[in-house]
Enzyme design. Sequence first.
Site, PDB file in Angstrom:
ATOM      1  N   ASP A  16       0.821  -1.212   0.000  1.00  0.00           N
ATOM      2  CA  ASP A  16       0.000   0.000   0.000  1.00  0.00           C
ATOM      3  C   ASP A  16       0.860   1.270   0.000  1.00  0.00           C
ATOM      4  OD1 ASP A  16      -2.310   1.448   0.023  1.00  0.00           O
ATOM      5  OD2 ASP A  16      -2.698   1.227   2.158  1.00  0.00           O
ATOM      6  N   GLY A  17       0.336   2.308  -0.642  1.00  0.00           N
ATOM      7  CA  GLY A  17       0.999   3.619  -0.586  1.00  0.00           C
ATOM      8  C   GLY A  17       1.634   4.069  -1.880  1.00  0.00           C
ATOM      9  N   HIS A  33       2.984   2.823  -8.968  1.00  0.00           N
ATOM     10  CA  HIS A  33       2.873   1.369  -9.178  1.00  0.00           C
ATOM     11  C   HIS A  33       4.145   0.824  -9.839  1.00  0.00           C
ATOM     12  CE1 HIS A  33      -1.137   1.588  -7.782  1.00  0.00           C
ATOM     13  NE2 HIS A  33      -1.659   2.147  -8.842  1.00  0.00           N
ATOM     14  N   TRP A  65     -11.427  -2.709  -9.135  1.00  0.00           N
ATOM     15  CA  TRP A  65     -12.163  -2.333 -10.357  1.00  0.00           C
ATOM     16  C   TRP A  65     -12.848  -0.989 -10.180  1.00  0.00           C
ATOM     17  CZ3 TRP A  65     -10.913  -5.068 -14.438  1.00  0.00           C
ATOM     18  CH2 TRP A  65     -10.529  -6.403 -14.294  1.00  0.00           C
ATOM     19  N   LEU A 127      11.184 -20.540  -3.490  1.00  0.00           N
ATOM     20  CA  LEU A 127      10.151 -19.687  -2.882  1.00  0.00           C
ATOM     21  C   LEU A 127       8.925 -19.699  -3.800  1.00  0.00           C
ATOM     22  CD1 LEU A 127      10.478 -16.270  -1.195  1.00  0.00           C
ATOM     23  CD2 LEU A 127       9.036 -16.375  -3.212  1.00  0.00           C
TER      24      LEU A 127
HETATM   25  C1  FPP Z   1      -1.878  -0.030  -3.385  1.00  0.00           C
HETATM   26  O1  FPP Z   1      -1.406   1.304  -3.365  1.00  0.00           O
HETATM   27  C2  FPP Z   1      -1.338  -0.744  -4.502  1.00  0.00           C
HETATM   28  C3  FPP Z   1      -2.047  -1.377  -5.483  1.00  0.00           C
HETATM   29  C4  FPP Z   1      -3.512  -1.424  -5.561  1.00  0.00           C
HETATM   30  C5  FPP Z   1      -1.378  -2.063  -6.585  1.00  0.00           C
HETATM   31  C6  FPP Z   1      -0.168  -2.825  -6.195  1.00  0.00           C
HETATM   32  C7  FPP Z   1       0.582  -3.089  -7.397  1.00  0.00           C
HETATM   33  C8  FPP Z   1       1.915  -3.030  -7.504  1.00  0.00           C
HETATM   34  C9  FPP Z   1       2.872  -2.785  -6.400  1.00  0.00           C
HETATM   35  C10 FPP Z   1       2.482  -3.201  -8.838  1.00  0.00           C
HETATM   36  C11 FPP Z   1       3.141  -4.529  -8.976  1.00  0.00           C
HETATM   37  C12 FPP Z   1       2.419  -5.591  -9.442  1.00  0.00           C
HETATM   38  C13 FPP Z   1       1.591  -5.807 -10.471  1.00  0.00           C
HETATM   39  C14 FPP Z   1       1.337  -7.196 -10.863  1.00  0.00           C
HETATM   40  C15 FPP Z   1       0.865  -4.779 -11.238  1.00  0.00           C
HETATM   41  P1  FPP Z   1      -2.447   2.471  -3.603  1.00  0.00           P
HETATM   42  O2  FPP Z   1      -2.564   2.707  -5.066  1.00  0.00           O
HETATM   43  O3  FPP Z   1      -3.734   2.115  -2.920  1.00  0.00           O
HETATM   44  O4  FPP Z   1      -1.749   3.669  -2.899  1.00  0.00           O
HETATM   45  P2  FPP Z   1      -2.464   4.847  -2.076  1.00  0.00           P
HETATM   46  O5  FPP Z   1      -3.176   4.196  -0.936  1.00  0.00           O
HETATM   47  O6  FPP Z   1      -1.323   5.697  -1.638  1.00  0.00           O
HETATM   48  O7  FPP Z   1      -3.390   5.533  -3.031  1.00  0.00           O
END
Ligand code: FPP
Length: 236
Positions: A16-17, A33, A65, A127
């Site tokens: 997250d983040g 991302h 989504w 792993l």
């Molecule tokens: C949450 O941060 C993150 C996600 C919903 C996506 C996680 C994806 C990756 C780390 C990319 C790697 C992997 C693949 C397969 C695409 P957030 O967007 O909710 O951050 P925020 O809370 O700061 O808005």
Amino acid sequence: MAKKIEIPQHIAIVMDGNGRWAKDRGLPRTAGHQAGEKVLFDIVEAAIEFGVKEISAYAFSTENWKRSPEEVKFLMGYSREMLRTRRDRLNEMGVKINWLGRPQRLWKSVISELEEAEELTKKNKKLTLNMCVNYGGRAEIVDAAAELARDVKRGKVKADAITEKTLEKYLYSPKMRDVDMFLRSSGEQRTSNFLPWQSSYAEFVFMDVLWPDMTPKLLWKAIEIYSERERRFGSA
Ligand code: FPP
């Protein structure tokens, strides 16, 4: 004498983040991302070194989504690209890739990349990396219950004989270990529908660091925090 560090065998990660990390830098969310994806692989590499056997990464949830069509499109395309570009290296590292999630709505090209990566890496033992893409914990339990109900109807299972072990066999990946350490970055203290069945006895470690700022050193710190906990699994 220093206490021996207990290494969690299975770590579940809510990465997250990414959005906040990008916003802090005046960048689009997608840049967060991209940075987060690189970090995931550094973390997998470090986890192998530390002796962790399984990582579950929450890459896209059934709730994601609801994000803007542009972000959804980016995450779909990016996961496909990431699987294609990383799979050979992961294979060399001895990582077995395993997909957990619902096929409905998921891009067909993402499913085929996931399946190809699973096929390529199926014999690896160092792993297991569970890529949770279009995953939701309640959806997983609902899907398991529905399939189990069908088997009861077919006469394959007796309703009175159903135990936790029976239901477990219908989860997306019945062979996976229970989660030992549940790690969430960004300071939020929620589980957000991630692996509820498998995390029933997990230790939760919440770190106040945005996912793209996560490092192998911080992973080790999380493991130290985990190691200091006393796990009793319901006993006194
Ligand atoms: C949450 O941060 C993150 C996600 C919903 C996506 C996680 C994806 C990756 C780390 C990319 C790697 C992997 C693949 C397969 C695409 P957030 O967007 O909710 O951050 P925020 O809370 O700061 O808005």
